[in-house]
Motif scaffolding. Sequence first.
Motif, PDB file in Angstrom:
ATOM      1  N   MET A   1       0.843  -1.197   0.000  1.00 18.23           N
ATOM      2  CA  MET A   1       0.000   0.000   0.000  1.00 18.23           C
ATOM      3  C   MET A   1       0.874   1.242   0.000  1.00 18.23           C
ATOM      4  O   MET A   1       1.781   1.378   0.822  1.00 18.23           O
ATOM      5  CB  MET A   1      -0.925   0.005   1.217  1.00 18.23           C
ATOM      6  CG  MET A   1      -1.861   1.203   1.273  1.00 18.23           C
ATOM      7  SD  MET A   1      -3.056   1.127   2.620  1.00 18.23           S
ATOM      8  CE  MET A   1      -1.975   1.400   4.035  1.00 18.23           C
ATOM      9  N   CYS A   2       0.620   2.140  -0.935  1.00 14.56           N
ATOM     10  CA  CYS A   2       1.294   3.428  -1.013  1.00 14.56           C
ATOM     11  C   CYS A   2       0.237   4.515  -1.157  1.00 14.56           C
ATOM     12  O   CYS A   2      -0.940   4.238  -1.389  1.00 14.56           O
ATOM     13  CB  CYS A   2       2.241   3.473  -2.214  1.00 14.56           C
ATOM     14  SG  CYS A   2       3.580   2.264  -2.169  1.00 14.56           S
ATOM     15  N   GLY A   3       0.649   5.764  -1.038  1.00 14.10           N
ATOM     16  CA  GLY A   3      -0.241   6.886  -1.228  1.00 14.10           C
ATOM     17  C   GLY A   3       0.235   7.740  -2.378  1.00 14.10           C
ATOM     18  O   GLY A   3       1.429   8.051  -2.472  1.00 14.10           O
ATOM     19  N   ILE A   4      -0.682   8.147  -3.266  1.00 22.38           N
ATOM     20  CA  ILE A   4      -0.327   8.979  -4.406  1.00 22.38           C
ATOM     21  C   ILE A   4      -1.303  10.139  -4.528  1.00 22.38           C
ATOM     22  O   ILE A   4      -2.468  10.047  -4.134  1.00 22.38           O
ATOM     23  CB  ILE A   4      -0.288   8.177  -5.721  1.00 22.38           C
ATOM     24  CG1 ILE A   4      -1.644   7.521  -6.031  1.00 22.38           C
ATOM     25  CG2 ILE A   4       0.806   7.125  -5.668  1.00 22.38           C
ATOM     26  CD1 ILE A   4      -1.692   6.808  -7.379  1.00 22.38           C
ATOM     27  N   VAL A   5      -0.809  11.245  -5.112  1.00 21.03           N
ATOM     28  CA  VAL A   5      -1.647  12.415  -5.335  1.00 21.03           C
ATOM     29  C   VAL A   5      -1.113  13.151  -6.556  1.00 21.03           C
ATOM     30  O   VAL A   5       0.097  13.161  -6.816  1.00 21.03           O
ATOM     31  CB  VAL A   5      -1.663  13.347  -4.109  1.00 21.03           C
ATOM     32  CG1 VAL A   5      -0.274  13.890  -3.805  1.00 21.03           C
ATOM     33  CG2 VAL A   5      -2.658  14.490  -4.285  1.00 21.03           C
ATOM     34  N   GLY A   6      -2.015  13.754  -7.324  1.00 22.32           N
ATOM     35  CA  GLY A   6      -1.640  14.628  -8.427  1.00 22.32           C
ATOM     36  C   GLY A   6      -2.561  15.826  -8.448  1.00 22.32           C
ATOM     37  O   GLY A   6      -3.769  15.692  -8.211  1.00 22.32           O
TER      38      GLY A   6
END
Length: 267
Positions: A1-6
């Motif tokens: 599990m990772c966290g991403i944002v754009g």
Amino acid sequence: MCGIVGIVSSSPVNQQVYDALSLLQHRGQDSTGIATAEGSIIHMFKAKGQVREAYRTRDMRTLIGTMGLGHVRYATRGDAAREQEAQPFYVNAPYGIVLVHNGNLTNTRELTEALFHTDRRHLNTSSDTELLVNVLANELQSQIRGAELDPDQVFDAIETLHERVEGSYAAIALIAGHGLLAFRDPYGIRPLVLGRRSEGLVGTEWVVASESLVLEHGGYEVVRDVAPGEAVFITRSGELYTRQCAKNPGSSRARSSTCTSRGPTRS
């Protein structure tokens, strides 16, 4: 599990991405990275450790631009101790692409061999994110048919990427000089939510993230989940394009909620 944002914004985006990653910190504590786009120039910083430990004022000042993305990592593949394994990953052609990814690819051996022997691309880590950005770059290169990059070419590249890549992937990429791209695997195994907010006369700002709490904290309206197999492309000027890029997305619910329009949503 990772966290991403754009984020595609009308103002400098570095602090917005930092704040979003702080909210997503529970999704990964091994390393973190931010990339921003200043026109056709990509700025990037990544480091081991948590968000509040990794970035200094001098680092944030280098992250110039109104489009950006970020990542917090929980290592499931590769060496967590190597800073080179931290995301984002960058390739310089076509245009310059930087990408973050949440998920796990399952056909990494086949992809590695194909990238080396067929696509003639070099890999420098054992990260499946580096595999993914190189597949994207190769497929996008094969779709470019003129001087300008248009959304249909981007979506055609995602269609062929879906055919090559197996496993779970929610990904966000910056294409230098053009816009922000987000897409999910055909089964929608990893989450990705789309949001927007109006900045008066300036126009509409957009965000895609692993969790809706990023949208709520930033004052964004939750538009919807990015559907399984769908790709979203947002230009630098804030025009939104979407397309279902998988032949058989994972569920009837996903099919019914997918926006298939090729046209822009203008600010």
